[in-house]
Design an enzyme around this catalytic site. Sequence first.
Site, mmCIF file in Angstrom:
data_model
loop_
_atom_site.group_PDB
_atom_site.id
_atom_site.type_symbol
_atom_site.label_atom_id
_atom_site.label_comp_id
_atom_site.label_asym_id
_atom_site.label_seq_id
_atom_site.Cartn_x
_atom_site.Cartn_y
_atom_site.Cartn_z
ATOM 1 N N GLY A 1 2.620 3.599 1.503
ATOM 2 C CA GLY A 1 3.184 3.748 2.839
ATOM 3 C C GLY A 1 3.730 5.139 3.099
ATOM 4 O O GLY A 1 4.078 5.484 4.232
ATOM 5 N N ARG A 2 3.843 5.918 2.030
ATOM 6 C CA ARG A 2 4.373 7.276 2.225
ATOM 7 C C ARG A 2 3.843 8.241 1.175
ATOM 8 O O ARG A 2 4.448 9.268 0.914
ATOM 9 C CB ARG A 2 5.895 7.247 2.211
ATOM 10 C CG ARG A 2 6.494 6.529 1.002
ATOM 11 C CD ARG A 2 7.974 6.679 1.010
ATOM 12 N NE ARG A 2 8.617 5.788 0.064
ATOM 13 C CZ ARG A 2 9.888 5.866 -0.264
ATOM 14 N NH1 ARG A 2 10.625 6.811 0.266
ATOM 15 N NH2 ARG A 2 10.409 5.011 -1.103
ATOM 16 N N ARG B 1 -1.832 -0.034 -9.695
ATOM 17 C CA ARG B 1 -0.745 -0.978 -9.955
ATOM 18 C C ARG B 1 -1.289 -2.395 -10.092
ATOM 19 O O ARG B 1 -2.399 -2.678 -9.617
ATOM 20 C CB ARG B 1 0.226 -0.955 -8.761
ATOM 21 C CG ARG B 1 0.811 0.417 -8.484
ATOM 22 C CD ARG B 1 0.942 0.688 -6.983
ATOM 23 N NE ARG B 1 1.300 2.100 -6.758
ATOM 24 C CZ ARG B 1 2.535 2.559 -6.729
ATOM 25 N NH1 ARG B 1 3.547 1.724 -6.862
ATOM 26 N NH2 ARG B 1 2.777 3.840 -6.568
ATOM 27 N N ARG C 1 3.662 13.978 -7.489
ATOM 28 C CA ARG C 1 3.600 13.124 -8.664
ATOM 29 C C ARG C 1 2.238 13.284 -9.333
ATOM 30 O O ARG C 1 1.224 13.504 -8.662
ATOM 31 C CB ARG C 1 3.785 11.657 -8.280
ATOM 32 C CG ARG C 1 5.052 11.392 -7.485
ATOM 33 C CD ARG C 1 5.456 9.942 -7.563
ATOM 34 N NE ARG C 1 4.579 9.034 -6.857
ATOM 35 C CZ ARG C 1 4.884 7.739 -6.672
ATOM 36 N NH1 ARG C 1 6.013 7.242 -7.174
ATOM 37 N NH2 ARG C 1 4.072 6.955 -6.006
ATOM 38 N N GLY D 1 0.827 -1.225 0.000
ATOM 39 C CA GLY D 1 0.000 0.000 0.000
ATOM 40 C C GLY D 1 0.847 1.254 0.000
ATOM 41 O O GLY D 1 2.077 1.198 0.110
ATOM 42 N N GLY E 1 7.499 6.686 6.480
ATOM 43 C CA GLY E 1 6.580 7.504 5.687
ATOM 44 C C GLY E 1 7.250 8.646 4.944
ATOM 45 O O GLY E 1 6.585 9.445 4.287
ATOM 46 N N ASP F 1 4.044 -4.554 -7.394
ATOM 47 C CA ASP F 1 3.446 -3.326 -6.854
ATOM 48 C C ASP F 1 4.054 -2.081 -7.495
ATOM 49 O O ASP F 1 3.595 -0.970 -7.239
ATOM 50 C CB ASP F 1 3.616 -3.269 -5.328
ATOM 51 C CG ASP F 1 5.074 -3.409 -4.901
ATOM 52 O OD1 ASP F 1 5.685 -4.429 -5.243
ATOM 53 O OD2 ASP F 1 5.592 -2.500 -4.225
ATOM 54 N N ASN F 2 5.077 -2.265 -8.333
ATOM 55 C CA ASN F 2 5.670 -1.139 -9.051
ATOM 56 C C ASN F 2 5.353 -1.206 -10.544
ATOM 57 O O ASN F 2 6.066 -0.624 -11.360
ATOM 58 C CB ASN F 2 7.182 -1.106 -8.839
ATOM 59 C CG ASN F 2 7.555 -0.741 -7.410
ATOM 60 O OD1 ASN F 2 6.759 -0.133 -6.685
ATOM 61 N ND2 ASN F 2 8.749 -1.110 -6.990
HETATM 62 P P1 AMP Z 1 9.126 0.562 -2.973
HETATM 63 O O1 AMP Z 1 10.224 -0.415 -2.780
HETATM 64 O O2 AMP Z 1 9.548 2.008 -2.865
HETATM 65 O O3 AMP Z 1 8.309 0.312 -4.180
HETATM 66 O O4 AMP Z 1 8.150 0.378 -1.710
HETATM 67 C C1 AMP Z 1 7.523 -0.818 -1.401
HETATM 68 C C2 AMP Z 1 6.506 -0.567 -0.332
HETATM 69 O O5 AMP Z 1 7.131 -0.020 0.821
HETATM 70 C C3 AMP Z 1 5.407 0.392 -0.691
HETATM 71 O O6 AMP Z 1 4.251 -0.030 -0.024
HETATM 72 C C4 AMP Z 1 5.905 1.701 -0.148
HETATM 73 O O7 AMP Z 1 4.862 2.609 0.113
HETATM 74 C C5 AMP Z 1 6.559 1.235 1.123
HETATM 75 N N1 AMP Z 1 7.626 2.133 1.576
HETATM 76 C C6 AMP Z 1 8.836 2.322 1.007
HETATM 77 N N2 AMP Z 1 9.558 3.200 1.718
HETATM 78 C C7 AMP Z 1 8.788 3.587 2.756
HETATM 79 C C8 AMP Z 1 8.955 4.481 3.856
HETATM 80 N N3 AMP Z 1 10.089 5.165 4.021
HETATM 81 N N4 AMP Z 1 7.943 4.603 4.729
HETATM 82 C C9 AMP Z 1 6.806 3.923 4.569
HETATM 83 N N5 AMP Z 1 6.587 3.062 3.577
HETATM 84 C C10 AMP Z 1 7.555 2.897 2.666
HETATM 85 MG MG MG Z 2 6.717 1.040 -4.911
#
Ligand code: AMP
Ligand code: MG
Length: 526
Positions: free
Chosen positions: A119-120, A209, A202, A117, A152, A278-279
Site C-alpha cells: 500500500g505504500r 510474504r 529496503r 498488498g 501511501g 502478511d508480515n
Molecule cells: P502493516 O501493518 O504496516 O504491515 O500494513 C498492513 C497493510 O496496510 C499493508 O498492506 C500496508 O501496505 C498497508 N499500509 C500500512 N500503512 C499504510 C499507509 N500509510 N498507506 C497505505 N497503505 C498502508
Molecule cells: Mg506489513
Amino acid sequence: MSFSPSNALRAARDAALSMDGLASTIHVGEAGSFAALGPAFLTRLPATPVPDPYLVAISHEMAESLGFDAELAESDEAAAFAAYFAGNPTREWPADALPYATAYSGHQFGVWAGQLGDGRALTFGEVQRNAARLEVQLKGTGRTPYSRMGDGRAVLRSSIREFLCSEAMHHLGIPTTRALAIIGSDLPVRRESIETAAIVTRVAPSFVRFGHFEHFYSNDRTNDLRALADHVIDRFYPHCREADDPYLALLDQALRTTADLMAEWQGVGFCHGVMNTDNMSILGLTIDYGPFGFVNGFNAHHICNHSDTQGRYAYSRQPQVGYWNLFCLAQALVPLFGNNLPEEGRSERVVEEAQKVMERYKTYFAPALEAKMRAKLGLEVAREEDIALANNLFEVMHANRADFTLTFRNLAKIAKADSSRDAPVRDLFLDRAAFDAWAVRYRERLAQETRDDDARAEAMNRVNPKYVLRNHLAEQAIRQAAGKDFSEVARLLDVLRHPYDEQPHYEAYTDLPPDWAGDLEVSCSS
Ligand code: AMP
Ligand code: MG
C-alpha cells in the site's frame, strides 16, 4: 531492461563517486524475477513525488553491497541521490520498467483481512552482484492500488526505526530485510499528530510474504499460486525440486526458516509486534518493522505494540504465533500438494501429509532454541538439565524484571570457582537471594565444562549482544531528527554495527532506559 544513467548521475560517475554500479545493474522483469511473474502479481506505477527530498541516513555497507559508494549521497550529487531514492522522476523511467506494487492478502490479529498488498511500497527491480540478486524497494512512495484507506506514506519516526533496526538485526546475525537509506521531505503526514514524510530504501533477496500465497489461494487462482511457489523454489530452494512433492518441501523449508527466526528473536529479546501473516517472509527474514521492541526489564509476556490489547504478539507467544502463521501458509499451499499421489483418496492423503510436515516445527524450533540458550549460558556440552537451568533463569529474571540484554551480557563475567565476580549480574536482581540460588546451580553446571572463564566469556560475548536498539535510543535519534539533526541516527547505526564488541566510547548506549522513557509507547501508527 536496464536504466541509463541520467546526466547528473553520469557526472557523478566521472567524479569516481558513482551510482553507475547500481544503475546499470538494476534490472526489471528479468526471467526468473518476481516482476517476470506478470500483471496478476503486481501493478506498475510511478512513485508520487515528494517536495525537496533530503538525505537522512545511509548505510555504507549496504551501498557497498549494491555496488556503489555511499559518499555519493553526500557529494555534489546529493540532491540527485535524494531525489532518486525518494522515487522522484529524476530520470526517465521506461514505460515497461516502472516500479511495482505487489498484491497480497493475509490474516491480521488472527482474522482473515482479505486483500492487502504493497500500500505504500514500490519495488524498483533487482540488483545483481557477486552472484547475489537483491530486490530494491522504496517504502513510503505514495498511494498504490493496494493502499485501501492509507495515504501511501511513511513518517520519519517509523522510517528511522525501520532503518536502524533492520541494519541492527543484520549485525546481530539475524535474518532480516536490509535498509540502504532514509530520504526525508517536509511533506506533512497526518498520524496522531502532523509529522513529516520519509522514504526508506529496503533491500532483500525477496519480499514475498505468506500473504502472497494466501492471496492466490483465497481467490482460487491455482495457476498463479503455482507460479509463485515455483518462483520461490527455483530461485531460493532449488533442492525442493528433488523431493517427492516439491511444494511440501517448500512448506518444510518455511517451517525451518521460521523456526530458526523465532529462536533468534527469543534469543535477543526481540518482539516484532505485528506478526500478521502478511508480515511473515517466505524466506524467514524479519520484515516490516513497525511497533517492534527489545525487552528491557524481562517480562515473559511483554507486549511491545500498544495496539495489541490482547497480547496476541507478546514475547512469549511469538514461536506459537509463527506456527499458527505457518498453518495459514500450509492451507494456502494445499491446492499444490499431492501431484505425486494416486488420484484415489488424494485429498485425504494430502491433508495427512501436510499435517505430518507441520509436526516437524517442534523438531526444528526446540533444538534451535535450546542451542541458542546453551550458547547464551556459555555451555559447550549439551546436558538435559540445561533447559531447566535456562528456564529457571528466565523465571528469576521475570520475577525481578531484570534487564534482558544486561543479564546475559554480564553473566559472562561470573567466575566458575566462586561468587566473587557475580556483582555485575547479581545487582540487576532486586531479590538477590533468588539470583544466588540460581547462581549455585549455574556454577555446579559450569563445573562440568572444560573451558576456562576467559574462553567461556569470549564465546558468550559473541552471542549475548552488548548493544541493542532499545526504544529510548531510537526515540532520542527521532527527537533530534525532528529538528533536522540526523547525527544521532548515524551514531546509532555506528554503535549497532558492532553489537557484540566492547565499544568503550559508546558505553552510554548500554544504559537502562531513563525515567522519561518509562511510558514510551509504540503502536501500529507508522
Ligand atoms: P502493516 O501493518 O504496516 O504491515 O500494513 C498492513 C497493510 O496496510 C499493508 O498492506 C500496508 O501496505 C498497508 N499500509 C500500512 N500503512 C499504510 C499507509 N500509510 N498507506 C497505505 N497503505 C498502508
Ligand atoms: Mg506489513
